[in-house]
Design a protein around this motif. Structure first.
Motif, mmCIF file in Angstrom:
data_model
loop_
_atom_site.group_PDB
_atom_site.id
_atom_site.type_symbol
_atom_site.label_atom_id
_atom_site.label_comp_id
_atom_site.label_asym_id
_atom_site.label_seq_id
_atom_site.Cartn_x
_atom_site.Cartn_y
_atom_site.Cartn_z
ATOM 1 N N PHE A 177 2.768 1.699 -3.267
ATOM 2 C CA PHE A 177 1.210 2.244 -4.348
ATOM 3 C C PHE A 177 1.518 3.595 -4.436
ATOM 4 O O PHE A 177 0.899 4.450 -5.700
ATOM 5 C CB PHE A 177 -0.418 1.323 -3.857
ATOM 6 C CG PHE A 177 -0.854 1.964 -4.622
ATOM 7 C CD1 PHE A 177 -1.141 1.753 -6.297
ATOM 8 C CD2 PHE A 177 -2.316 2.616 -4.224
ATOM 9 C CE1 PHE A 177 -1.842 2.518 -6.904
ATOM 10 C CE2 PHE A 177 -3.248 2.886 -4.799
ATOM 11 C CZ PHE A 177 -2.940 2.821 -6.275
ATOM 12 N N ASP A 234 4.238 5.293 -5.621
ATOM 13 C CA ASP A 234 3.747 5.183 -7.482
ATOM 14 C C ASP A 234 3.070 5.869 -8.000
ATOM 15 O O ASP A 234 2.875 6.607 -8.961
ATOM 16 C CB ASP A 234 3.244 3.299 -7.590
ATOM 17 C CG ASP A 234 3.772 3.790 -9.021
ATOM 18 O OD1 ASP A 234 4.299 3.649 -9.595
ATOM 19 O OD2 ASP A 234 2.314 3.458 -9.517
ATOM 20 N N LYS A 235 2.234 6.803 -6.873
ATOM 21 C CA LYS A 235 1.441 7.344 -7.265
ATOM 22 C C LYS A 235 2.073 9.266 -6.790
ATOM 23 O O LYS A 235 1.382 9.976 -7.886
ATOM 24 C CB LYS A 235 -0.091 7.771 -6.573
ATOM 25 C CG LYS A 235 -1.304 6.012 -6.931
ATOM 26 C CD LYS A 235 -1.206 6.581 -8.632
ATOM 27 C CE LYS A 235 -2.385 5.470 -8.650
ATOM 28 N NZ LYS A 235 -3.349 5.313 -10.161
ATOM 29 N N ALA A 295 4.182 -1.622 -7.139
ATOM 30 C CA ALA A 295 2.571 -1.161 -7.051
ATOM 31 C C ALA A 295 1.665 -1.724 -7.133
ATOM 32 O O ALA A 295 0.781 -1.161 -7.348
ATOM 33 C CB ALA A 295 3.147 0.464 -6.872
ATOM 34 N N ARG A 347 -2.229 -2.245 -6.396
ATOM 35 C CA ARG A 347 -2.984 -0.836 -7.500
ATOM 36 C C ARG A 347 -4.015 -2.193 -7.289
ATOM 37 O O ARG A 347 -5.246 -1.378 -7.651
ATOM 38 C CB ARG A 347 -2.194 -0.438 -8.795
ATOM 39 C CG ARG A 347 -3.667 0.542 -9.878
ATOM 40 C CD ARG A 347 -2.602 0.627 -10.321
ATOM 41 N NE ARG A 347 -1.251 1.382 -10.268
ATOM 42 C CZ ARG A 347 0.061 0.565 -10.933
ATOM 43 N NH1 ARG A 347 -0.110 -0.497 -11.224
ATOM 44 N NH2 ARG A 347 1.493 1.075 -10.884
ATOM 45 N N LYS A 351 0.582 -1.371 0.188
ATOM 46 C CA LYS A 351 0.427 0.121 -0.092
ATOM 47 C C LYS A 351 0.705 1.512 0.068
ATOM 48 O O LYS A 351 0.625 2.166 -0.647
ATOM 49 C CB LYS A 351 -1.052 -0.263 1.130
ATOM 50 C CG LYS A 351 -1.758 1.176 1.590
ATOM 51 C CD LYS A 351 -2.877 1.369 1.101
ATOM 52 C CE LYS A 351 -3.765 2.869 0.913
ATOM 53 N NZ LYS A 351 -5.301 2.662 0.410
#
Length: 244
Positions: free
Chosen positions: A36, A39-40, A213, A217, A33
């Motif tokens: 992720f 990554d965003k 990720a 995701r 998480k």
């Protein structure tokens, strides 16, 4: 040079230490998480020459803000990103509550329907057959029928039952008081299987991703779609029953 103490603002923490700080308030948070969210672009931890992530106190508070906005206000990541951008530029994030006239909140309430977070729930409960029968307050015969029609399935390799099995057993017992038998509940199972199939089609491309990720995701997408699916299903049933 002496390293700052872990509790000081200048401390650098590894991802495991970050989890230890967050899990008391956010039990469902995981390493995938956090990766992720990185990554965003919502968090940007430092990297050591060897590539290891190092988090500051500010990074942890940023994660806490993101997780709170998701859990308590159901904000999508895009909106949370806009909030964080405002904060980064020295601005105040927009207020959570609407400042324009809206319909009464009760009209838009989810009536206690599951949130995306509830689908992401992970627990380690393992119940024996005897424990399941006792806690769910059902008899062996009802459990046999629920298993016969595929409504309850013990965990592979262990024979134990999880929380979902307990909820299904209790619900089946309550429905039996209205004359529903396990054979009548096959329609619910068939409908659920169809919804699962639709969700799997949507997340299949994400699951094929090779970045770190990708799994997180896909899990987040599954949770969000599942919650929306249940909300739509329940609301359609409620609307249909108005004419009954």
């Amino acid at each position: 040079m002496t390293q700052p103490a872990t509790g000081s603002p200048g401390a650098r923490m590894n991802i495991g230490e970050v989890l230890d700080r967050l899990r008391p308030d956010f039990p469902g948070v995981t390493i995938p998480k956090i990766r992720f969210l990185e990554d965003k672009g919502l968090i940007k931890p430092e990297r050591t020459p060897a590539g290891y992530r190092k988090f500051t106190h500010a990074d942890v508070e940023r994660l806490r803000y993101i997780l709170t906005m998701q859990r308590d206000h159901y904000l999508p990541l895009k909106v949370i990103g806009e909030h964080l951008d405002a904060i980064d530029r020295g601005l105040e994030p927009p207020p959570i509550d609407s400042v324009v006239p809206t319909v009464p909140q009760v009209a838009l309430a989810a009536d206690g329907l599951p949130s995306a977070g509830s689908f992401a729930r992970q627990d380690n409960i393992r119940l024996s057959r005897k424990e399941l029968v006792k806690i769910a307050e059902i008899d062996e015969g009802l459990l046999d029928q629920l298993e016969q029609f595929g409504l309850i399935v013990p965990r592979v390799g262990t024979g134990h039952y999880d929380t979902d099995a307990l909820v299904i057993a209790r619900t089946a017992r309550e429905l039996s008081e209205f004359g529903f038998e396990p054979r009548h509940l096959r329609a619910f199972k068939t409908a659920a299987d169809r919804e699962v199939g639709l969700v799997e089609q949507v997340v299949a491309p994400q699951k094929r991703g090779r970045d770190t990720a990708a799994k997180a995701r896909a899990e987040e997408t599954v949770s969000e779609i599942a919650a929306l699916s249940v909300r739509l299903h329940a609301t359609l049933v409620k609307a249909g029953l108005r004419s009954v």
